[in-house]
Design an enzyme around this catalytic site. Structure first.
Site, PDB file in Angstrom:
ATOM      1  N   GLY A 127      33.012  47.440  13.856  1.00 17.31           N
ATOM      2  CA  GLY A 127      33.681  47.185  14.842  1.00 17.31           C
ATOM      3  C   GLY A 127      34.972  46.393  14.590  1.00 17.31           C
ATOM      4  O   GLY A 127      35.374  46.472  13.254  1.00 17.31           O
ATOM      5  N   SER A 128      35.355  45.442  15.136  1.00 18.83           N
ATOM      6  CA  SER A 128      36.401  44.520  14.903  1.00 18.83           C
ATOM      7  C   SER A 128      36.506  43.816  13.411  1.00 18.83           C
ATOM      8  O   SER A 128      37.973  43.742  13.210  1.00 18.83           O
ATOM      9  CB  SER A 128      36.954  43.586  15.896  1.00 18.83           C
ATOM     10  OG  SER A 128      36.805  44.300  17.284  1.00 18.83           O
ATOM     11  N   THR A 129      35.610  43.689  12.856  1.00 20.55           N
ATOM     12  CA  THR A 129      35.614  43.085  11.497  1.00 20.55           C
ATOM     13  C   THR A 129      36.073  43.973  10.548  1.00 20.55           C
ATOM     14  O   THR A 129      36.868  43.672   9.342  1.00 20.55           O
ATOM     15  CB  THR A 129      34.216  42.579  11.117  1.00 20.55           C
ATOM     16  OG1 THR A 129      33.213  43.527  11.302  1.00 20.55           O
ATOM     17  CG2 THR A 129      33.785  41.704  11.763  1.00 20.55           C
ATOM     18  N   LEU A 130      36.724  45.273  10.863  1.00 17.61           N
ATOM     19  CA  LEU A 130      37.281  46.247   9.887  1.00 17.61           C
ATOM     20  C   LEU A 130      38.812  46.231  10.344  1.00 17.61           C
ATOM     21  O   LEU A 130      39.500  46.768   9.312  1.00 17.61           O
ATOM     22  CB  LEU A 130      36.869  47.492  10.084  1.00 17.61           C
ATOM     23  CG  LEU A 130      36.761  48.413   8.855  1.00 17.61           C
ATOM     24  CD1 LEU A 130      35.793  48.107   8.031  1.00 17.61           C
ATOM     25  CD2 LEU A 130      36.652  49.928   9.366  1.00 17.61           C
ATOM     26  N   LYS A 131      39.288  45.477  11.344  1.00 15.19           N
ATOM     27  CA  LYS A 131      40.725  45.459  11.751  1.00 15.19           C
ATOM     28  C   LYS A 131      41.692  45.179  10.689  1.00 15.19           C
ATOM     29  O   LYS A 131      42.638  45.633  10.159  1.00 15.19           O
ATOM     30  CB  LYS A 131      41.038  44.918  12.896  1.00 15.19           C
ATOM     31  CG  LYS A 131      40.591  45.688  14.067  1.00 15.19           C
ATOM     32  CD  LYS A 131      40.750  44.852  15.376  1.00 15.19           C
ATOM     33  CE  LYS A 131      40.168  45.681  16.768  1.00 15.19           C
ATOM     34  NZ  LYS A 131      39.820  44.886  17.768  1.00 15.19           N
TER      35      LYS A 131
END
Lengths: 577, 90
Positions: A297-301
């Site tokens: 999820g967003s931790t990859l942004k």
């Protein structure tokens, strides 16, 4: 006694026939030949056997035991120790105890005479009456003088850390062979190889002379892990509390030293006690942080943004139009639940906008984005030296469709392990270098592999700090006295190819921002209490563990004490899932 | 000639006796060495047990529990922590 008469003595001796002498000589010759033959036989043909029998009277081959090495934490306190124990065994056919003896034996072994009898009758050839008892117990049992009762030496492995360090250390099985964790992967280093040597013994059975070493014993060597027991305990305590409070299915936490790449703490829930393992607990034994993949999820942004910054496509203040929260790519629509108009690149991270990340990602060639993710260690084994670690999944760029490139930009359609994620954040905690990580204690800093430009790393670092400030998704990650940076993640779980209403909440961050020392990644699987957002569920764990760790390590503070600013509940920024 | 032989015989006997003594001594010393080594191993085992005991008593969970419950200690919050830096340190 008869006297010889003088008359007989005076007679001339009769002449014996020559043939008799010949016969006598021949007989003697044959007898001599037989003796010589026998001597020859004993000396030459049967010599080895006789020598052996002779030697058996005074020389013995004795086993030289070698114990398994200890596993220690970075300060030398033990995480696994072997101590010698005895096992009592018998041949049922020879076992013969009087009822009184049996009763005493049962008392010593803390069981009942009936149970012992049953045990003896349970096999024909060989039974263990008691496994892994203390040498004192065994001595008392043997002192009863029961016929047919014997003991043998064995080692039992103790894990003082119990469930706190269970997943890291692992455990050994039968015959002291590692089965899980570091016990398994470092088997060759830890294992002792028993030796054997030949000695001469006196009549009391004491060895009096060393004749030869048949096989030199090799003692097991001690193994120093990078784990810091104190930090490990804090990590375990906080993770356990969070998993329980959030009624979560599982959880994981990894702490990495930014300078050395050492894994200082690694906790998983649920856990197990390696000292008394139950059957069927395989599920609890999995080291989820290393062996289970999830969609981050967003931790990859931040990696998407870093790729775009590095390629010069955007600057931190470039405005990105988020289209009022809806965006259609190739017939598929993605949403931002909270409509924002135009966000800067910085705000895309701070508020965790999916559409913002997707729009930035689509400005990049797929290969560029793939390359950054790949260089950040996704899709490759992290090489921690831990058995069973997995690589996750990052598909090759040429198979990406635009919609996939968009979803990967915010962490869907890619799977990672928590350790990979924690390691990847070392890029932002340093000047853009990915550090190699290890479970073993190392000395001093290690060189990393540059992935992004130092300027890019600094810009992303600043954005990640904004995440923890009011207006960001994780104000609860703040720590009094330290500046922290990090990113929340709240991802729908993929089950059987369909996204469900179950979530994985995560937070990955580092501190202190002025000179990052630690990276901590927290993952909570299926939180089902009040909230499922990474900022509510995982960020407080990060704050507690990181805060405790920085104080214990004596890291100088880089912010005034009153730095923690929590916005009122109704003004919290919820991230996109 | 006989005198020389007798002297040599005496020397031979003396050598033989000293060999026996040396051999005996070496065996006695070897037994001592063996005992000492066995004792060393026993101490090693005991050291392991003591380490185990120490780490059991010193488990962070136990220390924390005692500190909190018996000694009524608590972690000071950030406002009560003063960080002192000496000029030389950094």
């Amino acid at each position: 006694m008869t006297r010889t008469s003088p008359s007989r003595a005076a007679k001339p001796a009769p002449v014996l026939p020559r043939s008799r002498a010949t016969v006598a000589f021949a007989l003697l010759g044959v007898a001599f030949a037989v003796l010589a033959g026998r001597a020859l036989y004993l000396q030459v043909v049967d010599n080895d056997f006789l020598q052996q029998r002779g030697a058996a009277r005074y020389s013995r081959a004795i086993e030289v035991a070698a114990h398994r090495g200890r596993i220690l934490d970075r300060f030398g306190s033990p995480l696994a120790i072997s101590t010698p124990v005895k096992s009592l065994w018998a041949f049922p056919a020879q076992f013969d105890a009087t009822p009184a003896q049996l009763a005493s034996l049962a008392r010593i072994l803390a069981t009942t005479p009936q149970a012992l009898k049953k045990r003896v009758a349970s096999a024909d050839d060989f039974v263990y009456l008691a496994k892994e008892v203390s040498p004192e117990t065994s001595e008392r049992a043997l002192a009863l003088g029961i016929h047919g009762l014997n003991d043998e030496n064995a080692y039992r492995r103790y894990y003082p850390g119990g469930e706190v360090t269970a997943h890291i250390v692992g455990f050994t099985g039968d015959r002291d062979v590692g089965q899980e964790g570091m016990e398994l992967s470092q088997q060759a280093w830890l294992a002792g190889v028993p030796g054997s040597r030949r000695v001469i013994v006196n009549r009391r059975g004491d060895a009096v002379e060393d004749v030869a070493s048949i096989r030199a014993p090799q003692e097991g060597r001690d193994l120093a892990l990078a784990i810091d027991s104190r930090l490990q305990y804090v990590a375990y305590r906080e993770l356990k509390a969070a998993v329980e409070a959030n009624k979560a299915r599982a959880g994981g936490l990894v702490m990495i030293d930014v300078k050395t790449g050492e894994i200082l703490a690694l906790a998983n829930m649920p856990t197990y006690n390696p000292n008394s393992r139950e059957r069927g607990a395989r599920d609890r034994m999995r080291n989820r942080a290393l062996t289970d993949v999830f969609e981050p999820g967003s931790t990859l942004k931040p990696f998407t943004i870093a790729a775009a910054l590095d390629a010069g496509k955007v600057r931190p203040d470039t405005p990105i139009d988020t289209n009022g929260g809806v965006m259609t790519i190739g017939g598929r629509t993605i949403h931002d639940a909270h409509r924002e108009g135009t966000l800067t690149v910085e705000q895309v991270i701070q508020k965790s906008s999916n559409i913002g990340a997707a729009r930035i990602a689509l400005q990049l060639p797929a290969t560029t984005m793939w390359q950054t993710l790949s260089e950040a260690g996704f899709g490759a084994l992290p090489r921690t030296g831990f058995p069973g670690e997995v690589s996750g999944r990052l598909r090759p760029a040429k198979t990406w469709k635009p919609i996939e490139q968009a979803t990967i930009s915010y962490g869907h359609g890619i799977s990672v392990t928590l350790v990979q994620l924690a390691r990847a954040y070392t890029i932002f905690a340093t000047d853009g270098e990915l550090k190699p990580i290890t479970m073993l204690k190392t000395d001093g800093a290690v060189a990393g592999v540059p992935v992004v430009k130092p300027k890019t790393a600094a810009e992303v670092r600043h954005m990640l700090e904004m995440v923890t400030q009011p207006g960001g998704t994780a104000p609860r990650a703040q720590i009094a006295g330290y500046r922290v940076a990090g990113k929340t993640g709240t991802a729908h779980k993929l089950q059987g190819g369909v996204y469900t209403d179950k979530y994985v909440a995560s937070f990955v961050g580092f501190a202190p921002v002025s000179n990052p020392r630690l990276v901590v990644a927290v993952m909570i699987d299926e939180p089902e209490a009040s909230s499922y957002y990474g900022g509510d569920v995982a960020a407080p764990v990060f704050s507690a563990v990181m805060g405790g760790a920085l104080r214990m390590l004596g890291v100088p503070t880089d912010a005034p004490v009153g730095n923690v600013v929590l916005p009122p509940e109704d003004q919290r920024v919820r991230e996109e899932t | 000639m006989t005198r020389v032989n007798l002297v040599l015989l005496a020397v031979l006997v003396a050598c033989a006796l000293s060999l026996i003594t040396a051999r005996h001594q070496s065996r006695k010393l070897f037994v001592t060495l063996e005992r000492a080594q066995a004792e060393g191993r026993a101490y090693d085992v005991e050291y392991g047990k003591l380490l185990l005991e120490q780490s059991t008593w010193g488990m962070p969970a136990r220390v924390e529990k005692i500190a909190r419950e018996n000694l009524k200690m608590q972690l000071p919050d950030a406002s009560r922590i003063e960080v002192v830096t000496t000029g030389a340190a950094r």
